[in-house]
Design a protein around this motif. Structure first.
Motif, PDB file in Angstrom:
ATOM      1  N   VAL A 180       0.844  -1.201   0.000  1.00 14.73           N
ATOM      2  CA  VAL A 180       0.000   0.000   0.000  1.00 14.73           C
ATOM      3  C   VAL A 180       0.874   1.244   0.000  1.00 14.73           C
ATOM      4  CG1 VAL A 180      -1.620   1.376   1.384  1.00 14.73           C
ATOM      5  CG2 VAL A 180      -2.041  -1.072   1.031  1.00 14.73           C
ATOM      6  N   ARG A 181       1.908   1.250   0.845  1.00 14.87           N
ATOM      7  CA  ARG A 181       2.805   2.416   0.879  1.00 14.87           C
ATOM      8  C   ARG A 181       3.519   2.606  -0.459  1.00 14.87           C
ATOM      9  NH1 ARG A 181       3.551   0.577   6.192  1.00 14.87           N
ATOM     10  NH2 ARG A 181       5.554  -0.424   5.754  1.00 14.87           N
ATOM     11  N   MET A 182       3.916   1.498  -1.091  1.00 11.25           N
ATOM     12  CA  MET A 182       4.592   1.567  -2.381  1.00 11.25           C
ATOM     13  C   MET A 182       3.671   2.187  -3.436  1.00 11.25           C
ATOM     14  SD  MET A 182       6.062  -1.588  -4.737  1.00 11.25           S
ATOM     15  CE  MET A 182       4.448  -2.233  -5.199  1.00 11.25           C
ATOM     16  N   VAL A 183       2.445   1.687  -3.531  1.00 15.67           N
ATOM     17  CA  VAL A 183       1.508   2.183  -4.543  1.00 15.67           C
ATOM     18  C   VAL A 183       1.101   3.618  -4.233  1.00 15.67           C
ATOM     19  CG1 VAL A 183      -0.774   1.837  -5.584  1.00 15.67           C
ATOM     20  CG2 VAL A 183       0.732  -0.123  -5.185  1.00 15.67           C
ATOM     21  N   THR A 184       0.901   3.947  -2.965  1.00 17.20           N
ATOM     22  CA  THR A 184       0.557   5.319  -2.581  1.00 17.20           C
ATOM     23  C   THR A 184       1.651   6.280  -3.018  1.00 17.20           C
ATOM     24  OG1 THR A 184      -0.790   4.620  -0.696  1.00 17.20           O
ATOM     25  CG2 THR A 184       0.045   6.880  -0.651  1.00 17.20           C
ATOM     26  N   ALA A 185       2.900   5.935  -2.728  1.00 17.75           N
ATOM     27  CA  ALA A 185       4.022   6.807  -3.101  1.00 17.75           C
ATOM     28  C   ALA A 185       4.083   6.982  -4.617  1.00 17.75           C
ATOM     29  CB  ALA A 185       5.335   6.235  -2.572  1.00 17.75           C
ATOM     30  N   TYR A 186       3.862   5.911  -5.349  1.00 19.94           N
ATOM     31  CA  TYR A 186       3.880   5.990  -6.812  1.00 19.94           C
ATOM     32  C   TYR A 186       2.752   6.899  -7.302  1.00 19.94           C
ATOM     33  CZ  TYR A 186       3.315   4.823 -11.695  1.00 19.94           C
ATOM     34  OH  TYR A 186       3.174   4.914 -13.058  1.00 19.94           O
ATOM     35  N   LEU A 187       1.543   6.689  -6.791  1.00 19.71           N
ATOM     36  CA  LEU A 187       0.403   7.500  -7.239  1.00 19.71           C
ATOM     37  C   LEU A 187       0.569   8.964  -6.853  1.00 19.71           C
ATOM     38  CD1 LEU A 187      -2.540   5.036  -6.504  1.00 19.71           C
ATOM     39  CD2 LEU A 187      -1.618   5.692  -8.756  1.00 19.71           C
ATOM     40  N   ASP A 240      -7.369  10.476  -4.510  1.00 20.46           N
ATOM     41  CA  ASP A 240      -6.948  10.052  -3.178  1.00 20.46           C
ATOM     42  C   ASP A 240      -6.003   8.856  -3.338  1.00 20.46           C
ATOM     43  OD1 ASP A 240      -6.688   8.977  -0.611  1.00 20.46           O
ATOM     44  OD2 ASP A 240      -8.759   9.447  -0.072  1.00 20.46           O
ATOM     45  N   ALA A 241      -4.710   9.119  -3.313  1.00 18.38           N
ATOM     46  CA  ALA A 241      -3.701   8.083  -3.558  1.00 18.38           C
ATOM     47  C   ALA A 241      -3.793   6.951  -2.545  1.00 18.38           C
ATOM     48  CB  ALA A 241      -2.302   8.698  -3.551  1.00 18.38           C
ATOM     49  N   MET A 286      -6.486   5.862  -0.850  1.00 20.10           N
ATOM     50  CA  MET A 286      -7.663   5.041  -1.108  1.00 20.10           C
ATOM     51  C   MET A 286      -7.471   4.189  -2.360  1.00 20.10           C
ATOM     52  SD  MET A 286     -10.508   4.056   0.056  1.00 20.10           S
ATOM     53  CE  MET A 286     -10.710   5.249   1.354  1.00 20.10           C
ATOM     54  N   LEU A 287      -6.908   4.783  -3.396  1.00 23.69           N
ATOM     55  CA  LEU A 287      -6.653   4.027  -4.621  1.00 23.69           C
ATOM     56  C   LEU A 287      -5.661   2.887  -4.364  1.00 23.69           C
ATOM     57  CD1 LEU A 287      -6.422   7.006  -7.120  1.00 23.69           C
ATOM     58  CD2 LEU A 287      -8.248   5.279  -7.022  1.00 23.69           C
ATOM     59  N   ALA A 288      -4.648   3.145  -3.547  1.00 22.56           N
ATOM     60  CA  ALA A 288      -3.659   2.112  -3.226  1.00 22.56           C
ATOM     61  C   ALA A 288      -4.311   0.963  -2.471  1.00 22.56           C
ATOM     62  CB  ALA A 288      -2.512   2.712  -2.424  1.00 22.56           C
ATOM     63  N   PHE A 289      -5.146   1.283  -1.483  1.00 25.39           N
ATOM     64  CA  PHE A 289      -5.846   0.215  -0.747  1.00 25.39           C
ATOM     65  C   PHE A 289      -6.724  -0.602  -1.690  1.00 25.39           C
ATOM     66  CE2 PHE A 289      -4.964   2.579   3.224  1.00 25.39           C
ATOM     67  CZ  PHE A 289      -4.520   1.512   4.001  1.00 25.39           C
ATOM     68  N   MET A 290      -7.419   0.068  -2.594  1.00 23.44           N
ATOM     69  CA  MET A 290      -8.262  -0.640  -3.549  1.00 23.44           C
ATOM     70  C   MET A 290      -7.429  -1.568  -4.437  1.00 23.44           C
ATOM     71  SD  MET A 290     -10.816   2.504  -4.585  1.00 23.44           S
ATOM     72  CE  MET A 290     -11.279   1.752  -6.124  1.00 23.44           C
ATOM     73  N   LEU A 291      -6.323  -1.056  -4.945  1.00 21.97           N
ATOM     74  CA  LEU A 291      -5.483  -1.860  -5.830  1.00 21.97           C
ATOM     75  C   LEU A 291      -4.855  -3.046  -5.104  1.00 21.97           C
ATOM     76  CD1 LEU A 291      -3.776   0.952  -7.912  1.00 21.97           C
ATOM     77  CD2 LEU A 291      -5.202  -0.899  -8.817  1.00 21.97           C
ATOM     78  N   ILE A 292      -4.321  -2.814  -3.926  1.00 25.17           N
ATOM     79  CA  ILE A 292      -3.674  -3.898  -3.187  1.00 25.17           C
ATOM     80  C   ILE A 292      -4.704  -4.951  -2.777  1.00 25.17           C
ATOM     81  CG2 ILE A 292      -2.464  -4.504  -1.036  1.00 25.17           C
ATOM     82  CD1 ILE A 292      -0.650  -3.226  -3.173  1.00 25.17           C
ATOM     83  N   GLY A 293      -5.832  -4.526  -2.252  1.00 31.67           N
ATOM     84  CA  GLY A 293      -6.857  -5.486  -1.852  1.00 31.67           C
ATOM     85  C   GLY A 293      -7.385  -6.296  -3.018  1.00 31.67           C
ATOM     86  N   SER A 294      -7.680  -5.621  -4.100  1.00 31.81           N
ATOM     87  CA  SER A 294      -8.207  -6.317  -5.279  1.00 31.81           C
ATOM     88  C   SER A 294      -7.168  -7.239  -5.899  1.00 31.81           C
ATOM     89  CB  SER A 294      -8.684  -5.305  -6.322  1.00 31.81           C
ATOM     90  OG  SER A 294      -9.720  -4.519  -5.800  1.00 31.81           O
ATOM     91  N   ALA A 295      -5.937  -6.766  -6.017  1.00 31.24           N
ATOM     92  CA  ALA A 295      -4.874  -7.598  -6.591  1.00 31.24           C
ATOM     93  C   ALA A 295      -4.633  -8.821  -5.712  1.00 31.24           C
ATOM     94  CB  ALA A 295      -3.592  -6.785  -6.760  1.00 31.24           C
ATOM     95  N   HIS A 296      -4.627  -8.613  -4.397  1.00 29.65           N
ATOM     96  CA  HIS A 296      -4.431  -9.747  -3.489  1.00 29.65           C
ATOM     97  C   HIS A 296      -5.527 -10.794  -3.691  1.00 29.65           C
ATOM     98  CE1 HIS A 296      -4.700 -11.824   0.500  1.00 29.65           C
ATOM     99  NE2 HIS A 296      -3.456 -12.063   0.139  1.00 29.65           N
ATOM    100  N   MET A 297      -6.770 -10.343  -3.807  1.00 29.54           N
ATOM    101  CA  MET A 297      -7.877 -11.284  -4.036  1.00 29.54           C
ATOM    102  C   MET A 297      -7.679 -12.043  -5.344  1.00 29.54           C
ATOM    103  SD  MET A 297      -9.856 -11.255  -1.462  1.00 29.54           S
ATOM    104  CE  MET A 297     -11.318 -12.065  -2.081  1.00 29.54           C
ATOM    105  N   HIS A 298      -7.257 -11.350  -6.377  1.00 32.94           N
ATOM    106  CA  HIS A 298      -7.036 -12.016  -7.664  1.00 32.94           C
ATOM    107  C   HIS A 298      -5.893 -13.023  -7.586  1.00 32.94           C
ATOM    108  CE1 HIS A 298      -9.947 -10.162 -10.306  1.00 32.94           C
ATOM    109  NE2 HIS A 298      -9.676  -8.989  -9.750  1.00 32.94           N
ATOM    110  N   PHE A 299      -4.784 -12.642  -6.954  1.00 36.05           N
ATOM    111  CA  PHE A 299      -3.643 -13.544  -6.885  1.00 36.05           C
ATOM    112  C   PHE A 299      -3.924 -14.752  -6.002  1.00 36.05           C
ATOM    113  CE2 PHE A 299      -1.250 -10.007  -8.683  1.00 36.05           C
ATOM    114  CZ  PHE A 299      -0.453 -10.685  -9.599  1.00 36.05           C
TER     115      PHE A 299
END
Length: 191
Positions: free
Chosen positions: A132-139, A153-154, A156-169
């Motif tokens: 989440v910190r990695m994606v937030t910093a990037y965004l 909102d970097a 919130m977007l990071a939490f969404m991406l990490i949570g969704s990606a984790h579910m997919h993986f």
């Protein structure tokens, strides 16, 4: 096991062995005996370097979380260059390696390990929270470069991406195309 044989980097050797056991047999199979057997060392080697098995596991998680922090720098450095969707897709695909997914399962399955990590100051689940910190910093860097909306909102977007990606993986549906689609949908929300 032979005694008196020097081991170059016993901690790393034990961590690598633990990853192999974790990937092959899952978190429930991860015991000090399984790790030392896999590493080809006496059980005492583990206890010479760690106070107990939860301390070993916490060291393993922290070591792997540091690797996420190292990758974060590369992702942030890519901000403002290349394709934003491709940058994030590559970052998430790299983050959610089989070892990282197994590490999350390990953390969630062991109360003692979670307690040890919390006592060491880790909030949430290491690997995911580092992601989440990695994606937030990037965004945030992309927002500063004007490639996503200034109001995005970097966090919130990071939490969404990490949570969704984790579910997919974890469901086995985390290939690059699925992650690219997930990132594309999220980036549209940030535009």
């Amino acid at each position: 096991m032979p005694t008196g044989v020097a081991i170059r980097d016993p901690r790393q050797q034990l961590f690598d062995a633990a990853e192999r056991v974790l990937l092959r047999a899952g978190p429930n199979a991860l015991t000090s005996r399984a790790v030392t057997t896999e590493a080809g060392v006496a059980k005492g080697v583990l206890h010479r370097h760690f106070t107990d098995f939860d301390a070993f596991l916490a060291g393993l998680v922290e070591d792997r979380a540091r690797a996420v922090e190292a990758r974060a720098g590369a992702l942030v450095a890519a901000a403002g260059t290349g394709d934003l969707v491709e940058n994030l897709t590559a970052g998430l695909t790299d983050l959610f390696s089989p070892v990282a997914v197994a590490m999350v399962a390990l953390i969630t399955s062991r109360d003692g390990l979670r307690a040890r990590l919390r006592a060491a100051g880790h909030a949430g689940i290491p690997v995911l929270s580092h992601g989440v910190r990695m994606v937030t910093a990037y965004l945030e860097s992309e927002r500063a470069a004007g490639r996503i909306a200034a109001t995005a909102d970097a966090d919130m977007l990071a939490f969404m991406l990490i949570g969704s990606a984790h579910m997919h993986f974890t469901s086995g549906d985390g290939g690059p195309e699925t992650i690219r689609e997930l990132v594309s949908t999220t980036v549209v929300m940030a535009a």
